[in-house]
Write a protein that holds these residues in place. Structure first.
Motif, PDB file in Angstrom:
ATOM      1  N   VAL A   4      57.532  54.361  42.065  1.00  0.00           N
ATOM      2  CA  VAL A   4      56.745  53.320  42.721  1.00  0.00           C
ATOM      3  C   VAL A   4      57.190  53.203  44.174  1.00  0.00           C
ATOM      4  O   VAL A   4      58.378  53.127  44.472  1.00  0.00           O
ATOM      5  N   SER A   8      54.671  49.161  52.272  1.00  0.00           N
ATOM      6  CA  SER A   8      53.270  49.351  52.619  1.00  0.00           C
ATOM      7  C   SER A   8      53.047  48.776  54.013  1.00  0.00           C
ATOM      8  O   SER A   8      53.622  47.745  54.369  1.00  0.00           O
ATOM      9  N   VAL A  57      49.602  51.393  51.096  1.00  0.00           N
ATOM     10  CA  VAL A  57      49.948  51.703  49.707  1.00  0.00           C
ATOM     11  C   VAL A  57      49.541  50.507  48.859  1.00  0.00           C
ATOM     12  O   VAL A  57      49.774  49.363  49.241  1.00  0.00           O
ATOM     13  N   LYS A  58      48.939  50.756  47.714  1.00  0.00           N
ATOM     14  CA  LYS A  58      48.557  49.683  46.786  1.00  0.00           C
ATOM     15  C   LYS A  58      49.816  49.042  46.192  1.00  0.00           C
ATOM     16  O   LYS A  58      50.887  49.626  46.179  1.00  0.00           O
ATOM     17  N   GLN A  63      49.979  50.639  41.133  1.00  0.00           N
ATOM     18  CA  GLN A  63      50.578  51.974  41.096  1.00  0.00           C
ATOM     19  C   GLN A  63      51.038  52.340  39.679  1.00  0.00           C
ATOM     20  O   GLN A  63      50.909  53.484  39.255  1.00  0.00           O
ATOM     21  N   GLN A  64      51.556  51.353  38.944  1.00  0.00           N
ATOM     22  CA  GLN A  64      52.130  51.619  37.622  1.00  0.00           C
ATOM     23  C   GLN A  64      51.091  51.643  36.507  1.00  0.00           C
ATOM     24  O   GLN A  64      51.024  52.571  35.732  1.00  0.00           O
TER      25      GLN A  64
END
Length: 71
Positions: A4, A8, A57-58, A63-64
């Motif tokens: 992860v 961001s 970045v989200k 992301q997970q």
């Protein structure tokens, strides 16, 4: 599963200022105030947080699991 990413860069749609922030792994940021122009950013419709809307970045939950932080 890849690692992860916790940093961001949020870019303000009003003035274009970009600021790198470290994301929380257990909470979403629903509001973010631009450090240059003071615009209060909120998630766009369909996004769970400001990182998903304005970040490079989200957020970690997306992301997970691919699901929003708030549910």
């Amino acid at each position: 599963m890849s690692a992860v990413i916790l940093e961001s860069t949020i870019t303000c749609p009003n003035c274009g200022h970009a600021e790198t922030e470290t994301m929380s792994t257990d909470a979403c940021w629903y509001f973010y105030e631009c450090k240059t122009c003071g615009t209060l950013l909120k998630p766009k419709p369909g996004d769970c947080c400001v990182f998903c809307s304005y970040g490079s970045v989200k957020c970690p939950p997306i992301q997970q699991q691919g699901s929003c932080c708030g549910g």
